[in-house]
Write a protein that holds these residues in place. Structure first.
Motif, PDB file in Angstrom:
ATOM      1  N   GLY A 118      82.450  38.076  17.715  1.00 11.67           N
ATOM      2  CA  GLY A 118      82.495  36.623  17.910  1.00 11.67           C
ATOM      3  C   GLY A 118      81.196  35.925  17.574  1.00 11.67           C
ATOM      4  O   GLY A 118      81.171  34.942  16.818  1.00 11.67           O
ATOM      5  N   SER A 119      80.077  36.437  18.099  1.00 11.91           N
ATOM      6  CA  SER A 119      78.790  35.785  17.829  1.00 11.91           C
ATOM      7  C   SER A 119      78.355  36.006  16.385  1.00 11.91           C
ATOM      8  O   SER A 119      77.714  35.141  15.774  1.00 11.91           O
ATOM      9  N   GLY A 120      78.723  37.168  15.812  1.00 15.92           N
ATOM     10  CA  GLY A 120      78.353  37.442  14.427  1.00 15.92           C
ATOM     11  C   GLY A 120      79.035  36.504  13.457  1.00 15.92           C
ATOM     12  O   GLY A 120      78.409  35.997  12.511  1.00 15.92           O
ATOM     13  N   ILE A 121      80.320  36.267  13.655  1.00 17.84           N
ATOM     14  CA  ILE A 121      81.045  35.336  12.793  1.00 17.84           C
ATOM     15  C   ILE A 121      80.498  33.923  12.966  1.00 17.84           C
ATOM     16  O   ILE A 121      80.330  33.188  11.981  1.00 17.84           O
ATOM     17  N   ILE A 138      63.945  41.585  10.552  1.00 12.62           N
ATOM     18  CA  ILE A 138      65.189  41.805  11.292  1.00 12.62           C
ATOM     19  C   ILE A 138      65.204  40.873  12.492  1.00 12.62           C
ATOM     20  O   ILE A 138      64.335  40.956  13.368  1.00 12.62           O
ATOM     21  N   ILE A 139      66.171  39.970  12.539  1.00 16.60           N
ATOM     22  CA  ILE A 139      66.218  38.941  13.576  1.00 16.60           C
ATOM     23  C   ILE A 139      67.656  38.803  14.095  1.00 16.60           C
ATOM     24  O   ILE A 139      68.570  39.415  13.570  1.00 16.60           O
ATOM     25  N   GLY A 140      67.804  37.981  15.140  1.00 19.17           N
ATOM     26  CA  GLY A 140      69.122  37.746  15.710  1.00 19.17           C
ATOM     27  C   GLY A 140      69.411  36.264  15.855  1.00 19.17           C
ATOM     28  O   GLY A 140      68.622  35.404  15.424  1.00 19.17           O
ATOM     29  N   ASP A 141      70.535  35.948  16.503  1.00 28.13           N
ATOM     30  CA  ASP A 141      70.960  34.552  16.574  1.00 28.13           C
ATOM     31  C   ASP A 141      70.048  33.689  17.436  1.00 28.13           C
ATOM     32  O   ASP A 141      69.856  32.502  17.154  1.00 28.13           O
ATOM     33  N   VAL A 142      69.439  34.267  18.475  1.00 34.23           N
ATOM     34  CA  VAL A 142      68.515  33.479  19.308  1.00 34.23           C
ATOM     35  C   VAL A 142      67.279  33.089  18.507  1.00 34.23           C
ATOM     36  O   VAL A 142      66.766  31.968  18.626  1.00 34.23           O
ATOM     37  N   ILE A 160      75.652  34.561  28.234  1.00 34.86           N
ATOM     38  CA  ILE A 160      76.617  34.193  29.261  1.00 34.86           C
ATOM     39  C   ILE A 160      78.030  34.057  28.703  1.00 34.86           C
ATOM     40  O   ILE A 160      78.999  33.942  29.447  1.00 34.86           O
ATOM     41  N   GLY A 161      78.194  34.088  27.373  1.00 36.47           N
ATOM     42  CA  GLY A 161      79.540  34.109  26.820  1.00 36.47           C
ATOM     43  C   GLY A 161      79.797  33.157  25.680  1.00 36.47           C
ATOM     44  O   GLY A 161      80.720  33.355  24.894  1.00 36.47           O
ATOM     45  N   VAL A 162      78.996  32.118  25.552  1.00 39.63           N
ATOM     46  CA  VAL A 162      79.137  31.167  24.453  1.00 39.63           C
ATOM     47  C   VAL A 162      78.013  31.428  23.456  1.00 39.63           C
ATOM     48  O   VAL A 162      76.840  31.300  23.815  1.00 39.63           O
ATOM     49  N   PRO A 163      78.311  31.818  22.215  1.00 40.29           N
ATOM     50  CA  PRO A 163      77.233  32.084  21.254  1.00 40.29           C
ATOM     51  C   PRO A 163      76.289  30.894  21.145  1.00 40.29           C
ATOM     52  O   PRO A 163      76.733  29.745  21.098  1.00 40.29           O
ATOM     53  N   VAL A 164      75.001  31.168  21.102  1.00 44.98           N
ATOM     54  CA  VAL A 164      74.022  30.084  21.109  1.00 44.98           C
ATOM     55  C   VAL A 164      74.204  29.145  19.920  1.00 44.98           C
ATOM     56  O   VAL A 164      73.998  27.932  20.032  1.00 44.98           O
ATOM     57  N   LEU A 165      74.660  29.674  18.788  1.00 47.31           N
ATOM     58  CA  LEU A 165      74.826  28.831  17.602  1.00 47.31           C
ATOM     59  C   LEU A 165      76.142  28.059  17.615  1.00 47.31           C
ATOM     60  O   LEU A 165      76.389  27.241  16.728  1.00 47.31           O
ATOM     61  N   ASP A 196      64.784  41.230  21.854  1.00 45.06           N
ATOM     62  CA  ASP A 196      64.191  42.180  20.912  1.00 45.06           C
ATOM     63  C   ASP A 196      64.334  41.714  19.465  1.00 45.06           C
ATOM     64  O   ASP A 196      63.592  42.160  18.583  1.00 45.06           O
ATOM     65  N   LEU A 197      65.282  40.804  19.231  1.00 41.58           N
ATOM     66  CA  LEU A 197      65.522  40.280  17.882  1.00 41.58           C
ATOM     67  C   LEU A 197      65.046  38.843  17.733  1.00 41.58           C
ATOM     68  O   LEU A 197      65.451  38.147  16.804  1.00 41.58           O
TER      69      LEU A 197
END
Length: 442
Positions: free
Chosen positions: A19-22, A96-100, A149-154, A175-176
């Motif tokens: 979900g967050s990846g899409i 290498i990073i993440g959505d946050v 908490i369940g809702v992707p930050v983006l 970490d990302l």
């Protein structure tokens, strides 16, 4: 959705299409990035392609032309060993990073007055995140809540003046996020967790420290040695000490905030409120109206004098300790898929338990630990446990008996997750007759 214009014209590889990846892929495309997404699960790739996301096996990518690699937080970065996509990115010296991290970069790029509160900790971070958001909403602020908490930050709305972001951050997300820089960073507590993904307690604590290290103002609980050591290193830390400051906050009229752990959560939340300009009086009123989170010491019903409390999220002894220490005259429903250590750490709280109703695979082991110290029955299933606990509680001479689901075990032997287990508990309670007796009893 937050359009990631900060990544416009960048070539971005992405792994992990849950979900967050899409959502991250869609935010990147909306911002003008050229993305190459993949997942080890063919069904996830198919779902992403159906949404128009460009999916390419990352083994076939020319990594020399990639600007950034976005990794889903659920994919191993370091332990027990890096995922193959991580090796490819590192081999090409690609960040290498993440959505946050992407959220942080976009917030800085937007140059608005939007405030950012980030919350982490081993326990209590979801409750504190929801509580912080509640305090600001009750004061009339424009609040966006998301993250772990369940809702992707983006998936949240875009930064704009006056908006307040309240984001729960897991250790995987931190970490990302190398440039994580909240206006207020909250670290609640630290105890051993996710060590299979971080290698050691030292590594786990060091990752959590990153959330407060670059905060404009840090709020740190000092109830454990790891957090206290971090607080000593952070110059701008506001300390949350329940023993020292707990008397300053009256939670007697806040039923969803029982227990010393919730005192810590409330102290941290109100500290964040003070830092960003909320008045003490409005925060106190908001604390009383906080509904709590589902499956986290959630008072779901009363039958006569009996309270029914859903703490299905208590999937280990450390989490169950919070609710067992918050009530007395407890009819305790416990069990499931046992975790290391079982319920032995809860022995000091056995005096609060009238009787235990044991379910799932852990029932025999939990029974052995309880021994002759606590009355128990092996109920096997949750619905039977609820019926028997309710019947016994209805006959109690105590003024406020409690039927408490705090399993101290994972759910996977009988339920797909702790939410489903909690929902089953709620459904079983709703089927009880009002007087709390077992159907057919006189």
């Amino acid at each position: 959705m937050i359009k990631l214009t900060v990544m416009a014209a960048k070539k971005v590889a992405l792994f992990g299409l849950g979900g967050s990846g899409i959502m991250t892929a869609e935010a990147l495309v909306a911002g003008g990035a050229e993305i190459y997404a993949w997942d080890d699960n063919p069904d996830s790739v198919a779902r992403a392609r159906a949404k128009g996301i460009n999916c390419v096996d990352l083994h076939e990518l020319n990594w020399g032309k990639i600007d950034s690699f976005v990794l889903s937080p659920g994919v191993p970065l370091t332990h027990p060993k890096p995922h193959w996509s991580v090796d490819l990115a590192r081999g090409a010296d690609v960040e290498i990073i993440g959505d946050v991290e992407l959220f942080c970069r976009q917030r800085r790029e937007a140059q608005t007055t939007a405030k950012f509160i980030a919350i982490t900790g081993t326990n209590g971070k979801s409750t504190t995140t929801a509580l912080v958001a509640h305090l600001f909403r009750q004061s009339g602020r424009d609040v966006q809540m998301g993250g772990n908490i369940g809702v992707p930050v983006l998936a949240l709305e875009e930064p704009q003046d006056g908006r307040v972001y309240v984001i729960e951050c897991s250790s995987y997300q931190i970490d990302l996020a190398p440039s994580l820089d909240p206006d207020v960073g909250i670290l609640l507590n630290l105890s051993p967790d996710h060590l299979d993904r971080h290698g050691s307690m030292e590594n786990y604590a060091a990752i959590k420290e990153q959330l407060v290290a670059k905060s404009v103002q840090a709020v740190i609980g000092v109830g454990d040695q790891w957090s206290a050591a971090i607080a000593a290193r952070i110059e701008n830390a506001m300390l949350v000490d329940v023993e020292q400051y707990g008397a300053m906050l009256d939670l007697s009229d806040a039923p969803s905030l029982r227990g010393a752990h919730n005192m810590q959560n409330a102290l941290a939340a109100t500290a964040a409120g003070r830092i960003l300009g909320l008045e003490p009086e409005e925060m106190m009123a908001a604390l009383k109206s906080f509904p709590g989170l589902a499956h986290r010491m959630q008072i779901i019903a009363e039958r006569g004098k009996t309270k029914f409390v859903n703490d299905s999220k208590a999937t280990n002894a450390d989490a169950a300790e919070k609710s067992l220490s918050s009530f007395v005259s407890i009819h305790w429903i416990a069990g499931g898929l046992a975790k290391e250590g079982g319920i032995e750490p809860l022995r000091p709280l056995f005096g609060n338990i009238v009787k235990a109703y044991l379910i799932g695979e852990a029932a025999p082991a939990f029974a052995a630990t309880l021994g002759e110290d606590v009355a128990y029955e092996i109920s096997a299933t949750l619905d039977v446990a609820v019926k028997h606990a309710a019947a016994d509680a209805a006959q109690s001479s105590h003024h406020e008996p409690v039927v408490l689901l705090a399993p101290a075990a994972a759910s996977f032997d009988q339920f797909s997750n702790f939410e489903k287990r909690g929902e089953a508990f709620v459904a079983a309670v709703e089927k009880l007759p009002l007087e709390g007796k077992v159907e057919g009893e006189s």
